[in-house]
Design a protein around this motif. Structure first.
Motif, PDB file in Angstrom:
ATOM      1  N   GLU A  55       0.814  -1.222   0.000  1.00  0.00           N
ATOM      2  CA  GLU A  55       0.000   0.000   0.000  1.00  0.00           C
ATOM      3  C   GLU A  55       0.845   1.269   0.000  1.00  0.00           C
ATOM      4  O   GLU A  55       0.316   2.365   0.113  1.00  0.00           O
ATOM      5  N   GLY A  56       2.154   1.124  -0.084  1.00  0.00           N
ATOM      6  CA  GLY A  56       3.023   2.288  -0.128  1.00  0.00           C
ATOM      7  C   GLY A  56       3.356   2.865   1.241  1.00  0.00           C
ATOM      8  O   GLY A  56       3.812   3.987   1.349  1.00  0.00           O
ATOM      9  N   ILE A  57       3.126   2.080   2.304  1.00  0.00           N
ATOM     10  CA  ILE A  57       3.407   2.528   3.665  1.00  0.00           C
ATOM     11  C   ILE A  57       4.753   1.964   4.102  1.00  0.00           C
ATOM     12  O   ILE A  57       5.081   0.808   3.805  1.00  0.00           O
ATOM     13  N   ARG A  58       5.538   2.781   4.823  1.00  0.00           N
ATOM     14  CA  ARG A  58       6.861   2.356   5.302  1.00  0.00           C
ATOM     15  C   ARG A  58       6.762   0.955   5.905  1.00  0.00           C
ATOM     16  O   ARG A  58       5.851   0.646   6.632  1.00  0.00           O
ATOM     17  N   SER A  59       7.747   0.106   5.588  1.00  0.00           N
ATOM     18  CA  SER A  59       7.679  -1.297   5.979  1.00  0.00           C
ATOM     19  C   SER A  59       8.973  -1.752   6.645  1.00  0.00           C
ATOM     20  O   SER A  59      10.028  -1.168   6.425  1.00  0.00           O
ATOM     21  N   LYS A  60       8.862  -2.794   7.431  1.00  0.00           N
ATOM     22  CA  LYS A  60      10.041  -3.438   8.028  1.00  0.00           C
ATOM     23  C   LYS A  60      10.129  -4.894   7.577  1.00  0.00           C
ATOM     24  O   LYS A  60      10.858  -5.689   8.154  1.00  0.00           O
ATOM     25  N   GLN A  61       9.358  -5.253   6.520  1.00  0.00           N
ATOM     26  CA  GLN A  61       9.367  -6.616   6.008  1.00  0.00           C
ATOM     27  C   GLN A  61      10.781  -7.004   5.583  1.00  0.00           C
ATOM     28  O   GLN A  61      11.471  -6.232   4.915  1.00  0.00           O
ATOM     29  N   GLU A  62      11.209  -8.201   5.966  1.00  0.00           N
ATOM     30  CA  GLU A  62      12.549  -8.673   5.595  1.00  0.00           C
ATOM     31  C   GLU A  62      12.526  -9.217   4.169  1.00  0.00           C
ATOM     32  O   GLU A  62      11.610  -9.939   3.791  1.00  0.00           O
ATOM     33  N   LEU A  63      13.525  -8.832   3.389  1.00  0.00           N
ATOM     34  CA  LEU A  63      13.658  -9.279   2.002  1.00  0.00           C
ATOM     35  C   LEU A  63      14.975 -10.028   1.835  1.00  0.00           C
ATOM     36  O   LEU A  63      15.969  -9.693   2.478  1.00  0.00           O
ATOM     37  N   THR A  64      14.959 -11.015   0.936  1.00  0.00           N
ATOM     38  CA  THR A  64      16.168 -11.786   0.617  1.00  0.00           C
ATOM     39  C   THR A  64      16.237 -11.981  -0.899  1.00  0.00           C
ATOM     40  O   THR A  64      15.358 -11.515  -1.628  1.00  0.00           O
ATOM     41  N   ARG A  65      17.246 -12.711  -1.337  1.00  0.00           N
ATOM     42  CA  ARG A  65      17.391 -12.966  -2.779  1.00  0.00           C
ATOM     43  C   ARG A  65      16.157 -13.645  -3.349  1.00  0.00           C
ATOM     44  O   ARG A  65      15.819 -13.456  -4.517  1.00  0.00           O
ATOM     45  N   LYS A  66      15.450 -14.418  -2.543  1.00  0.00           N
ATOM     46  CA  LYS A  66      14.225 -15.074  -3.002  1.00  0.00           C
ATOM     47  C   LYS A  66      13.217 -14.060  -3.551  1.00  0.00           C
ATOM     48  O   LYS A  66      12.462 -14.349  -4.481  1.00  0.00           O
ATOM     49  N   ASP A  67      13.232 -12.854  -2.999  1.00  0.00           N
ATOM     50  CA  ASP A  67      12.293 -11.816  -3.430  1.00  0.00           C
ATOM     51  C   ASP A  67      12.639 -11.217  -4.791  1.00  0.00           C
ATOM     52  O   ASP A  67      11.819 -10.504  -5.369  1.00  0.00           O
ATOM     53  N   VAL A  68      13.829 -11.480  -5.303  1.00  0.00           N
ATOM     54  CA  VAL A  68      14.204 -10.975  -6.637  1.00  0.00           C
ATOM     55  C   VAL A  68      14.305 -12.110  -7.654  1.00  0.00           C
ATOM     56  O   VAL A  68      14.847 -11.924  -8.737  1.00  0.00           O
ATOM     57  N   THR A  69      13.784 -13.286  -7.300  1.00  0.00           N
ATOM     58  CA  THR A  69      13.841 -14.433  -8.214  1.00  0.00           C
ATOM     59  C   THR A  69      12.485 -15.127  -8.306  1.00  0.00           C
ATOM     60  O   THR A  69      12.412 -16.332  -8.494  1.00  0.00           O
ATOM     61  N   ASN A 111      17.310   8.810   1.437  1.00  0.00           N
ATOM     62  CA  ASN A 111      16.492   9.120   2.598  1.00  0.00           C
ATOM     63  C   ASN A 111      15.155   8.421   2.375  1.00  0.00           C
ATOM     64  O   ASN A 111      14.482   8.680   1.366  1.00  0.00           O
ATOM     65  N   SER A 112      14.765   7.537   3.281  1.00  0.00           N
ATOM     66  CA  SER A 112      13.560   6.733   3.060  1.00  0.00           C
ATOM     67  C   SER A 112      12.304   7.595   2.912  1.00  0.00           C
ATOM     68  O   SER A 112      11.445   7.294   2.078  1.00  0.00           O
ATOM     69  N   ALA A 113      12.183   8.667   3.674  1.00  0.00           N
ATOM     70  CA  ALA A 113      11.005   9.537   3.558  1.00  0.00           C
ATOM     71  C   ALA A 113      10.943  10.181   2.169  1.00  0.00           C
ATOM     72  O   ALA A 113       9.869  10.255   1.562  1.00  0.00           O
ATOM     73  N   ALA A 114      12.078  10.618   1.654  1.00  0.00           N
ATOM     74  CA  ALA A 114      12.117  11.222   0.317  1.00  0.00           C
ATOM     75  C   ALA A 114      11.764  10.186  -0.748  1.00  0.00           C
ATOM     76  O   ALA A 114      11.031  10.481  -1.705  1.00  0.00           O
ATOM     77  N   ALA A 115      12.273   8.966  -0.599  1.00  0.00           N
ATOM     78  CA  ALA A 115      11.990   7.905  -1.568  1.00  0.00           C
ATOM     79  C   ALA A 115      10.508   7.534  -1.553  1.00  0.00           C
ATOM     80  O   ALA A 115       9.883   7.379  -2.612  1.00  0.00           O
ATOM     81  N   ILE A 116       9.941   7.401  -0.350  1.00  0.00           N
ATOM     82  CA  ILE A 116       8.513   7.085  -0.233  1.00  0.00           C
ATOM     83  C   ILE A 116       7.673   8.206  -0.841  1.00  0.00           C
ATOM     84  O   ILE A 116       6.672   7.952  -1.521  1.00  0.00           O
ATOM     85  N   ASN A 117       8.089   9.450  -0.651  1.00  0.00           N
ATOM     86  CA  ASN A 117       7.386  10.583  -1.238  1.00  0.00           C
ATOM     87  C   ASN A 117       7.377  10.505  -2.771  1.00  0.00           C
ATOM     88  O   ASN A 117       6.351  10.770  -3.404  1.00  0.00           O
ATOM     89  N   VAL A 118       8.514  10.145  -3.373  1.00  0.00           N
ATOM     90  CA  VAL A 118       8.577  10.000  -4.839  1.00  0.00           C
ATOM     91  C   VAL A 118       7.594   8.929  -5.306  1.00  0.00           C
ATOM     92  O   VAL A 118       6.841   9.131  -6.265  1.00  0.00           O
ATOM     93  N   LEU A 119       7.589   7.784  -4.628  1.00  0.00           N
ATOM     94  CA  LEU A 119       6.700   6.691  -5.037  1.00  0.00           C
ATOM     95  C   LEU A 119       5.231   7.054  -4.857  1.00  0.00           C
ATOM     96  O   LEU A 119       4.398   6.682  -5.688  1.00  0.00           O
ATOM     97  N   SER A 120       4.905   7.784  -3.806  1.00  0.00           N
ATOM     98  CA  SER A 120       3.497   8.148  -3.592  1.00  0.00           C
ATOM     99  C   SER A 120       3.051   9.257  -4.542  1.00  0.00           C
ATOM    100  O   SER A 120       1.913   9.265  -4.988  1.00  0.00           O
ATOM    101  N   SER A 121       3.940  10.178  -4.888  1.00  0.00           N
ATOM    102  CA  SER A 121       3.536  11.274  -5.773  1.00  0.00           C
ATOM    103  C   SER A 121       3.657  10.928  -7.261  1.00  0.00           C
ATOM    104  O   SER A 121       2.822  11.347  -8.053  1.00  0.00           O
ATOM    105  N   ASP A 122       4.679  10.161  -7.637  1.00  0.00           N
ATOM    106  CA  ASP A 122       4.912   9.865  -9.058  1.00  0.00           C
ATOM    107  C   ASP A 122       4.416   8.490  -9.487  1.00  0.00           C
ATOM    108  O   ASP A 122       4.434   8.169 -10.670  1.00  0.00           O
TER     109      ASP A 122
END
Length: 184
Positions: A55-69, A111-122
């Protein structure tokens, strides 16, 4: 100030300005060129956190190589909110996303806040966004700058590395054939 000294000073300033503008123009053109290289290596093993959830909300979900394959082929796009040239390719990445092309974002030294702002606005073209605030994963990948995109297969093999903007021409020449079965 004598007229001849003033004229020389004005000429020197004008020449310096011309040189600076020439460098800016050359640098801008260089950033528009995309370099493609064939790769023969595996995507690095990593553990990181997601920048945002679905949903575009800041997350703490753990990601690994499995998530890119998770697909036969997917793109891993290295980007940052501070990267002006990344904004150039963002609209095209949204088009690819709308066609069903799986794209994982690697948010590089941002900066995570700046990155999240780009994704939510663009708009968010990414199925998953890996947060890489210190650039550790990017360093292991061999990232030189942003944007960079890696074509990765389901086994984690990096097939291609693209340094620069992905646009319609680069897509058709270098990547589209890997996604023939997808709606795009």
């Amino acid at each position: 100030m004598h007229t001849s000294v003033r004229n020389k000073l004005i000429s020197l300033i004008a020449l310096a300005l011309i040189v600076v503008l020439g460098f800016v123009f050359a640098l801008d053109n260089k950033q528009q060129i995309t370099t493609v290289s064939t790769q023969q290596r595996v995507f690095p093993v990593f553990t990181s956190t997601a920048l945002v959830d679905s949903e575009g909300i800041r997350s703490k979900q753990e990601l690994t190589r499995k998530d890119v394959t998770q697909h036969p082929y997917q793109l891993v796009n290295v980007w940052a909110s501070w990267c002006g040239i990344c904004k150039t390719e963002h609209a095209f990445l949204l088009q690819l996303h709308d066609k069903g092309i799986p794209i994982v974002g690697l948010n590089y030294r941002d900066n995570s806040a700046a990155a999240i702002n780009v994704l939510s606005s663009d708009g968010n073209p990414y199925s998953t966004v890996i947060s890489d605030p210190q650039g550790k994963l990017a360093l292991e990948l061999g990232v030189i700058g942003t944007p960079e995109t890696y074509l990765v297969d389901a086994n984690g093999q990096i097939i291609k590395k693209l340094l620069g903007v992905i646009n319609e021409m680069v897509w058709k020449d270098e990547l589209a054939m890997y996604f023939d079965g997808v709606n795009g």
